[in-house]
Enzyme design. Structure first.
Site, PDB file in Angstrom:
ATOM      1  N   HIS A 217      40.368  55.303  34.875  1.00  0.00           N
ATOM      2  CA  HIS A 217      40.049  54.156  34.372  1.00  0.00           C
ATOM      3  C   HIS A 217      40.227  53.085  35.241  1.00  0.00           C
ATOM      4  O   HIS A 217      41.195  52.644  35.807  1.00  0.00           O
ATOM      5  CB  HIS A 217      40.431  53.712  32.799  1.00  0.00           C
ATOM      6  CG  HIS A 217      40.240  52.538  32.291  1.00  0.00           C
ATOM      7  ND1 HIS A 217      41.101  51.314  32.228  1.00  0.00           N
ATOM      8  CD2 HIS A 217      39.109  52.148  31.817  1.00  0.00           C
ATOM      9  CE1 HIS A 217      40.453  50.343  31.642  1.00  0.00           C
ATOM     10  NE2 HIS A 217      39.348  50.576  31.299  1.00  0.00           N
TER      11      HIS A 217
ATOM     12  N   HIS B 145      36.855  43.691  38.026  1.00  0.00           N
ATOM     13  CA  HIS B 145      36.976  43.927  36.464  1.00  0.00           C
ATOM     14  C   HIS B 145      36.567  42.520  36.083  1.00  0.00           C
ATOM     15  O   HIS B 145      37.273  41.439  36.078  1.00  0.00           O
ATOM     16  CB  HIS B 145      38.702  44.017  36.410  1.00  0.00           C
ATOM     17  CG  HIS B 145      38.664  44.552  34.627  1.00  0.00           C
ATOM     18  ND1 HIS B 145      39.936  44.545  34.164  1.00  0.00           N
ATOM     19  CD2 HIS B 145      37.970  44.710  33.904  1.00  0.00           C
ATOM     20  CE1 HIS B 145      39.799  44.728  32.908  1.00  0.00           C
ATOM     21  NE2 HIS B 145      38.626  45.238  32.649  1.00  0.00           N
TER      22      HIS B 145
END
Length: 597
Positions: free
Chosen positions: A127, A173
């Site tokens: 992830h 992110h």
């Protein structure tokens, strides 16, 4: 004053405790005597072959295998290449049994069927694979991607965003303070290291936040970087996933098919809007501004036109803006979707189409609480990806078993840190030669006569009994020389042994503490009753007891129970980050017993 002077010279030094050589355990001596010629002092090649077959469970062991093993042991122990007689003494035999490379607990090659569709496998999945640390402010880099690929990771996630001038693509992110890395750098590193640990396919999942022009640029970068390594689907509508065997040495792209600039029929002026609903963590990390995206739970964000754009039809061609979309769409071998409706509708199986669905940790827990069997049924043909909830800002992880026991193939964990969930992940994917693909057990794929599937909540009988005998350990005096163990008193090691798996099978037990030697001998046996042995992991941890503070960590490992080789085995230990120690190991014995029916 004299007394004070004497007192001031009283300094305490840590006492150094030496390493006492420990001989073979009693069981090793007994089995050697049982197989050596007439209880003699030498075990011949033929006797060793019998031992391999009858005790170690290696039914196919040949004379050549046994002879090669004897030669390896003698060369290492006696540093000679010429032998007057091939045979092992008791000390040679113990050396073989207590060698990581000569007597490992798992097979070190791929041995499972690799010709089934991808949906039949657990796949080693990361992830936010590009993050070096926490989810908020760490650097984005290709370094953690390289490290993960070298470890055998097969699914790499990249979050794609435009740069400030909207003419290039960055990986970061979104809506955090993470510093970006260029997409092209990540792609080149993936190409270089994709198959360093495994020849089976690397799947790149894109979570893209791009305009069609930048999607076209991504398509160009991907095709130029990977060339013939890139796998292209035969058609837009994927009816069944290809197998890992078919995809060997291939790069596979998974993301949502582009539906950019869909015509919004609900607006009277028929203005064109950019559809920005993505397979993402945005539901946790905060929404983009309303002009760029929409909420997960709003019906207009659930793609009612999904079926239109999943095939080769005119409606799809008319809806898609020509620039960029065809090239980008042609890359997608595993289409990700966000079906309309509530959870149960999202898990509906479509007969002539397969897809990948992503659910956050919290939403997945809700799904298995209310629709557990539907999740299992969905994952028999489709791919389900589960990812950590966004509140795990320190890159912690959830228990991966919640996904595995319901058939989820891509149980995505943060690979940046360490801890028990990652230990379990490492343990699962040490199986099948460490290739990154582990065949799901049959019970997750079977459909009963009344169309029933596995129910993780059902109470099941004991199916198999595993006996684990912990004999001894060694290597701490080598691997922990510069480490913080208790130097003020003799080492006092103990081992924790247990099972991770379905709730009914979970248990941890421990040996007595053994004081005074860096080569502890426990000689204790534990019995584990397993209801679902096919998915269980054996957990092993070693600690050094400390009276004054928390016990010292001294090594760990996890091994899939169904992959364990029976008999005496040497089990290597790993540090907190899952890196193998050079010398640390345990001698264990595994025995399987069928439960009474």
């Amino acid at each position: 004053m004299g007394y004070m002077g004497d007192y001031s010279m009283c300094i305490c030094f840590p006492k150094k405790f030496g390493v006492t050589e420990v001989g073979p355990p009693g069981d090793v001596k007994d089995v050697f005597m049982a197989y050596a010629a007439g209880g003699g002092s030498c075990m011949t090649v033929e006797q060793l072959r019998r031992f391999l077959v009858e005790v170690q469970g290696d039914a196919e062991a040949s004379m050549e295998d046994a002879e090669r093993l004897v030669e390896q042991v003698l060369k290492r122990r006696h540093n000679s290449v010429k032998f007057t007689q091939l045979g092992l003494s008791l000390e040679d035999f113990h050396f073989y049994l207590f060698s990581v490379d000569l007597n490992p607990p798992l097979l070190n090659q791929v041995h499972q069927d690799m010709t089934a569709p991808l949906s039949h496998y657990f796949i080693y999945t990361g992830h936010n694979s590009y993050l070096t640390g926490n989810q908020i402010s760490s650097d984005c880099s290709d370094v953690p991607i390289i490290k993960a690929l070298k470890r055998g990771l097969r699914v790499v996630e990249l979050d794609l965003w435009p740069n400030s001038t909207k003419d290039d693509v960055l990986v970061l992110h979104g809506w955090t303070l993470t510093t970006p890395v260029e997409l092209i750098k990540c792609l080149r590193s993936i190409k270089e290291h994709a198959f360093s640990a495994s020849s089976y396919p690397v799947i790149i999942t894109f979570e893209d936040h791009l305009t069609p022009d930048l999607q076209a640029k991504v398509a160009q970068m991907v095709m130029q970087t990977f060339g013939n390594m890139l796998f292209f689907p035969e058609s837009d509508c994927v009816k069944e996933f290809p197998s890992p065997e078919e995809l060997k040495h291939r790069i596979v792209i998974s993301t949502k098919p582009p539906k950019e600039y869909l015509e919004d029929k609900s607006l009277s002026n028929r203005r064109i809007t950019y559809q920005k609903d993505r397979d993402s963590d945005e539901d946790t990390w905060g929404r983009m501004s309303p002009d760029l995206t929409c909420d997960d739970d709003k019906s207009d964000c659930d793609t009612s036109e999904q079926s239109q754009c999943d095939g080769d039809n005119e409606a799809c061609d008319q809806l898609l803006r020509p620039s960029g979309a065809p090239a980008y769409k042609s890359l997608i071998s595993i289409p990700a979707g966000k079906p309309k409706g509530k959870l149960k509708e999202k898990l509906k199986v479509v007969n002539d189409k397969v897809m990948r669905l992503s659910l956050g940790e919290a939403k997945f827990e809700k799904a298995i609480a209310y629709h557990g069997t539907e999740v299992v049924r969905f994952t028999q043909r489709n791919i389900l990806r589960v990812y950590p909830k966004g509140t795990r800002v320190n890159s912690s992880n959830y228990n991966p078993f919640i996904g595995w026991m319901h058939g989820a193939q891509m149980v995505a964990l943060n690979m940046q840190g360490y801890g028990k969930p990652l230990w379990l992940m490492h343990g699962m994917f040490r199986s099948n030669g460490g290739c990154g693909y582990v065949k799901k057990p049959d019970f997750l794929m079977n459909v009963g006569p009344n169309d029933q599937v596995f129910d993780a909540k059902a109470k099941l009988p004991v199916k198999k009994i595993l006996k684990v005998k912990v004999y001894m350990g060694d290597g701490w005096h080598l691997d922990f020389k510069q480490r913080h163990l208790n130097l003020w008193s003799p080492p006092e090691f103990y081992t924790r042994v247990g099972i991770a798996g379905v709730p009914a099978d979970k248990v941890m037990k421990k040996t007595k503490k053994r004081k005074g030697n860096w080569t502890p001998v426990w000689d204790e046996e534990f019995t584990f009753q397993l209801t679902v042995p096919e998915i269980a992991l054996l957990r092993v941890e070693v600690h050094e007891y400390s009276m004054s503070e928390k016990d010292y960590f001294a090594g760990q490992t996890c091994l899939q129970v169904s992959e364990l080789r029976p008999g005496f085995r040497t089990v290597p230990l790993f540090n907190r980050k899952g890196e193998q120690y050079s010398s640390l190991r345990l001698l264990l014995r595994f025995e399987f017993v069928e439960a009474d029916t």
